[in-house]
Scaffold this motif. Structure first.
Motif, mmCIF file in Angstrom:
data_model
loop_
_atom_site.group_PDB
_atom_site.id
_atom_site.type_symbol
_atom_site.label_atom_id
_atom_site.label_comp_id
_atom_site.label_asym_id
_atom_site.label_seq_id
_atom_site.Cartn_x
_atom_site.Cartn_y
_atom_site.Cartn_z
ATOM 1 N N GLU A 1 0.814 -1.217 0.000
ATOM 2 C CA GLU A 1 0.000 0.000 0.000
ATOM 3 C C GLU A 1 0.850 1.271 0.000
ATOM 4 O O GLU A 1 0.597 2.216 -0.736
ATOM 5 N N ILE A 2 1.893 1.259 0.873
ATOM 6 C CA ILE A 2 2.716 2.464 1.023
ATOM 7 C C ILE A 2 3.963 2.381 0.149
ATOM 8 O O ILE A 2 4.696 1.393 0.210
ATOM 9 N N SER A 3 4.182 3.421 -0.651
ATOM 10 C CA SER A 3 5.393 3.525 -1.489
ATOM 11 C C SER A 3 5.737 2.245 -2.249
ATOM 12 O O SER A 3 6.849 1.732 -2.125
ATOM 13 N N PRO A 4 4.816 1.712 -3.032
ATOM 14 C CA PRO A 4 5.153 0.494 -3.788
ATOM 15 C C PRO A 4 6.221 0.790 -4.845
ATOM 16 O O PRO A 4 6.407 1.943 -5.236
ATOM 17 N N LEU A 5 6.906 -0.284 -5.262
ATOM 18 C CA LEU A 5 7.883 -0.127 -6.335
ATOM 19 C C LEU A 5 7.149 0.182 -7.623
ATOM 20 O O LEU A 5 6.307 -0.594 -8.070
ATOM 21 N N LYS A 6 7.459 1.335 -8.199
ATOM 22 C CA LYS A 6 6.932 1.623 -9.537
ATOM 23 C C LYS A 6 7.830 2.643 -10.213
ATOM 24 O O LYS A 6 8.552 3.387 -9.541
ATOM 25 N N ARG A 7 7.767 2.652 -11.528
ATOM 26 C CA ARG A 7 8.605 3.581 -12.279
ATOM 27 C C ARG A 7 8.010 4.972 -12.168
ATOM 28 O O ARG A 7 6.825 5.155 -12.445
ATOM 29 N N ALA A 8 8.824 5.964 -11.766
ATOM 30 C CA ALA A 8 8.344 7.342 -11.730
ATOM 31 C C ALA A 8 8.057 7.774 -13.168
ATOM 32 O O ALA A 8 8.713 7.295 -14.097
ATOM 33 N N ASP A 9 7.093 8.667 -13.346
ATOM 34 C CA ASP A 9 6.718 9.086 -14.707
ATOM 35 C C ASP A 9 7.912 9.618 -15.493
ATOM 36 O O ASP A 9 7.995 9.451 -16.700
ATOM 37 N N ASP A 10 8.820 10.285 -14.766
ATOM 38 C CA ASP A 10 9.970 10.890 -15.453
ATOM 39 C C ASP A 10 11.251 10.059 -15.333
ATOM 40 O O ASP A 10 12.343 10.571 -15.551
ATOM 41 N N ALA A 11 11.102 8.772 -15.006
ATOM 42 C CA ALA A 11 12.304 7.918 -14.910
ATOM 43 C C ALA A 11 12.595 7.264 -16.256
ATOM 44 O O ALA A 11 11.683 6.872 -16.985
ATOM 45 N N ILE A 12 13.875 7.164 -16.571
ATOM 46 C CA ILE A 12 14.292 6.520 -17.825
ATOM 47 C C ILE A 12 14.392 5.017 -17.570
ATOM 48 O O ILE A 12 15.033 4.579 -16.608
ATOM 49 N N LEU A 13 13.759 4.247 -18.433
ATOM 50 C CA LEU A 13 13.731 2.790 -18.268
ATOM 51 C C LEU A 13 14.944 2.138 -18.929
ATOM 52 O O LEU A 13 15.236 2.418 -20.093
ATOM 53 N N ILE A 14 15.632 1.294 -18.177
ATOM 54 C CA ILE A 14 16.752 0.537 -18.750
ATOM 55 C C ILE A 14 16.536 -0.934 -18.430
ATOM 56 O O ILE A 14 16.387 -1.310 -17.268
ATOM 57 N N ASP A 15 16.501 -1.752 -19.475
ATOM 58 C CA ASP A 15 16.363 -3.198 -19.285
ATOM 59 C C ASP A 15 17.754 -3.805 -19.447
ATOM 60 O O ASP A 15 18.349 -3.735 -20.528
ATOM 61 N N SER A 16 18.264 -4.387 -18.351
ATOM 62 C CA SER A 16 19.650 -4.889 -18.380
ATOM 63 C C SER A 16 19.729 -6.375 -18.740
ATOM 64 O O SER A 16 20.808 -6.958 -18.653
#
Ligand code: DC
Length: 225
Positions: free
Chosen positions: A186-201
């Motif tokens: 419920e609190i602060s779940p892991l998610k990509r911020a709207d302005d975060a750059i996605l990198i798939d390693s």
């Protein structure tokens, strides 16, 4: 104003190695927030507090002291003054950290410590909620992920190198379960911020990932040219 770089992503995506290398390349301090949640989890395990015992966890928050120290750029986590940096690297502590980090009081306590560090120093900070909650104004936000099977294989290799005999299927199941818990709390779940750059390693080596991230940070901040 200090430079703040936020790196979020699921367990085993290579965040800590990459964040540590990037911080070294840029001359920043590396802050591993997962280590703080792990130190808290170790304390709860030692006290025999059950993860479902919310009042017990909240009481523990009042009596526990978690601090961070840096020696030649390497982070040390102190639990009531004791250096627990290596003791927190077990599967048991990781699992407990994933459960106890859902507690609001635990998050409040550790988030305050993380914000303070980032105000005082240039940091590369990694975790689950750095770009979304801890450092919403970070100059650069990155979301580093990799395929669950690839992450399990990396963990498998790490454990074999340490002389353990892990089960790859079990590691993958644990990773998927941990992702689910971290992403749906419920609190602060892991998610990509709207302005975060996605990198798939998934198809990148650690060095390739570090290089890519360092380049993005240089471009976005105009620093360290
Ligand atoms: O990154 P790690 O595996 O060391 O983190 C351990 C757990 O701590 C993870 O499953 C979720 C929690 N965590 C968190 O809730 N928020 C953070 N910023 C970092 C870690």
């Amino acid at each position: 104003m200090s430079v703040n770089i936020a790196i979020d992503g699921p367990a085993g995506a290579g965040k800590s190695t990459v964040a540590k290398n990037t911080a070294r390349a840029l001359g920043c301090i590396y802050v591993d927030t997962g280590a703080m949640y792990r130190a808290m989890a170790l304390y709860l395990l030692r006290q025999g507090i059950d993860p479902s015992d919310t009042p017990g966890i909240e009481e523990a928050c009042e009596s526990v002291d978690i601090t961070i120290d840096h020696e030649e750029g390497v982070q040390k986590v102190l639990l009531n003054g004791e250096d627990v940096s290596s003791l927190i690297r077990t599967e048991e502590v990781g699992k407990m950290a994933s459960v106890s980090s859902a507690n609001g009081r635990v998050r409040e306590k550790l988030t305050a410590l993380q914000k303070k560090l980032a105000r005082e120093k240039d940091v590369v900070m990694d975790g689950r909620d750095i770009g979304t909650v801890v450092l919403p104004d970070a100059q650069v936000k990155l979301y580093l992920t990799a395929d669950a099977h690839v992450r399990a294989e990396r963990r498998f290799k790490e454990l074999v190198e340490r002389g353990e005999t892990p089960d790859i299927g079990e590691l993958e199941r644990d990773i998927i379960e941990r992702d689910h818990r971290d992403m749906t709390r419920e609190i602060s779940p892991l998610k990509r911020a709207d302005d975060a750059i996605l990198i798939d390693s998934s198809a990148l080596s650690i060095d390739e990932t570090t290089e890519r991230i360092t380049e993005i940070i240089r471009e976005k901040t105009g620093l360290w040219k």
